[in-house]
Design an enzyme around this catalytic site. Structure first.
Site, short mmCIF file in Angstrom:
data_model
loop_
_atom_site.label_atom_id
_atom_site.label_comp_id
_atom_site.label_asym_id
_atom_site.label_seq_id
_atom_site.Cartn_x
_atom_site.Cartn_y
_atom_site.Cartn_z
N TYR A 19 -4.61 8.07 10.57
CA TYR A 19 -4.64 6.71 10.04
C TYR A 19 -4.71 5.68 11.17
O TYR A 19 -5.52 4.74 11.14
CB TYR A 19 -3.39 6.47 9.18
CG TYR A 19 -3.36 5.15 8.46
CD1 TYR A 19 -3.99 5.00 7.24
CD2 TYR A 19 -2.67 4.06 8.99
CE1 TYR A 19 -3.94 3.78 6.55
CE2 TYR A 19 -2.61 2.85 8.32
CZ TYR A 19 -3.25 2.72 7.11
OH TYR A 19 -3.21 1.51 6.43
N GLY A 44 0.66 -6.14 8.29
CA GLY A 44 1.87 -5.38 8.56
C GLY A 44 2.27 -4.64 7.30
O GLY A 44 1.42 -4.23 6.50
N TYR A 45 3.56 -4.50 7.10
CA TYR A 45 4.04 -3.78 5.91
C TYR A 45 4.08 -4.72 4.72
O TYR A 45 4.80 -5.72 4.71
CB TYR A 45 5.41 -3.16 6.20
CG TYR A 45 5.28 -1.94 7.09
CD1 TYR A 45 5.12 -0.67 6.52
CD2 TYR A 45 5.25 -2.06 8.47
CE1 TYR A 45 4.96 0.45 7.32
CE2 TYR A 45 5.09 -0.93 9.28
CZ TYR A 45 4.95 0.31 8.70
OH TYR A 45 4.77 1.43 9.50
N GLN A 74 1.70 4.75 15.05
CA GLN A 74 2.82 5.09 14.17
C GLN A 74 3.02 6.59 14.16
O GLN A 74 2.04 7.35 14.05
CB GLN A 74 2.57 4.59 12.74
CG GLN A 74 3.66 4.94 11.73
CD GLN A 74 4.98 4.25 12.01
OE1 GLN A 74 5.52 4.32 13.11
NE2 GLN A 74 5.50 3.56 11.02
N ILE A 87 -6.97 5.32 2.65
CA ILE A 87 -6.07 6.36 2.16
C ILE A 87 -5.16 6.80 3.31
O ILE A 87 -5.41 6.51 4.47
CB ILE A 87 -6.83 7.58 1.61
CG1 ILE A 87 -7.68 8.22 2.73
CG2 ILE A 87 -7.70 7.19 0.42
CD1 ILE A 87 -8.32 9.54 2.32
#
Length: 240
Positions: free
Chosen positions: A147, A178-179, A141, A85
């Site tokens: 996270y 990755g994304y 990030q 999450i």
């Protein structure tokens, strides 16, 4: 009887792709989910994969959930810790509850589930555990101290457990996506997403199926000499 796999967070996004890919290799898959009964029911109907509801952040619920799966499907030889999450915010705005929820689910869930399945794997002298980390656990990030810390912890957890498990025929590896083109990434504002894609050398978001193919290899018989590794699947965005 074929091998049984549990995929946490296995009814949507990357987890759904992993569940389906493992099913297609001949494994019997149990897909864990946390709360969305309607979506889980739709997933089960579409895929034929049984869905089981419990909170991976709850230690006792994990023990009970794994016991139910084993009673109904058989001993669990493959575990994919995918559930995760986000509760994003800068440190100044992040509450302790936001921190705790992410740590309990993303990192605590790995411990809880491994604790539930590892004794059986050790007894049978065979097992595969794959933990889904993140590029943001490797590079960090902005606005994600919770996270990033949890995902970074997953990479350390993986290496430590791999050393314990290797002598008993159990491999433990991580994948750092990755994304990826999922609902979670779709929620990112378009202008921000454009900037993210601009930093990915291959020039696009990843696909959930590309993560799933990595999981399939790490869960296979052919991967027995691979343990304690982190496979980065990120289009070259972070080479680590």
């Amino acid at each position: 009887m074929g091998r049984v796999a549990i995929v946490t967070g296995g009814t949507r996004g990357i987890g759904e792709a992993i569940s389906v890919a493992l099913r297609d290799t001949g494994l019997t898959v149990a897909a864990n989910y946390a709360s969305d009964d309607a979506r889980a029911a739709d997933f089960a109907e579409r895929t034929g994969i049984r869905a089981y509801r419990w909170d991976v952040g709850d230690h006792d619920a994990c023990l009970a959930g794994v016991a139910q799966v084993e009673a109904e499907l058989g001993p669990v030889d493959v575990l994919v810790n995918n559930a995760g999450i986000t509760r994003d915010g800068t440190l100044m705005k992040m509450t302790y509850q936001m921190w705790k929820e992410v740590m309990d689910t993303n990192l605590g869930g790995c411990f809880n589930m491994a604790k539930a399945v590892f004794p059986g794997m050790r007894e049978r002298q065979w097992g595969r555990i794959v933990n889904i980390g993140s590029i943001n656990g490797q590079a960090g990030q902005y606005g994600q101290v919770n996270y990033a810390a949890a995902k970074s912890g997953i990479h350390g957890f993986t290496k430590a457990l791999a050393q314990e498990a290797a002598r008993v025929g159990v491999t433990v590896n991580a994948i750092a996506p990755g994304y990826i083109d999922t609902d979670m990434v779709a929620a990112v504002p378009a202008d921000v997403l454009d900037k993210i894609v601009a930093k990915i050398p291959v020039g696009r978001l990843g696909k959930a199926q590309e993560i799933a193919r990595g999981v399939v290899f790490l869960c296979s018989e052919d991967s027995g000499f691979v343990t304690g590794s982190t496979l980065s699947i990120n289009g070259g965005q972070h080479m680590y």
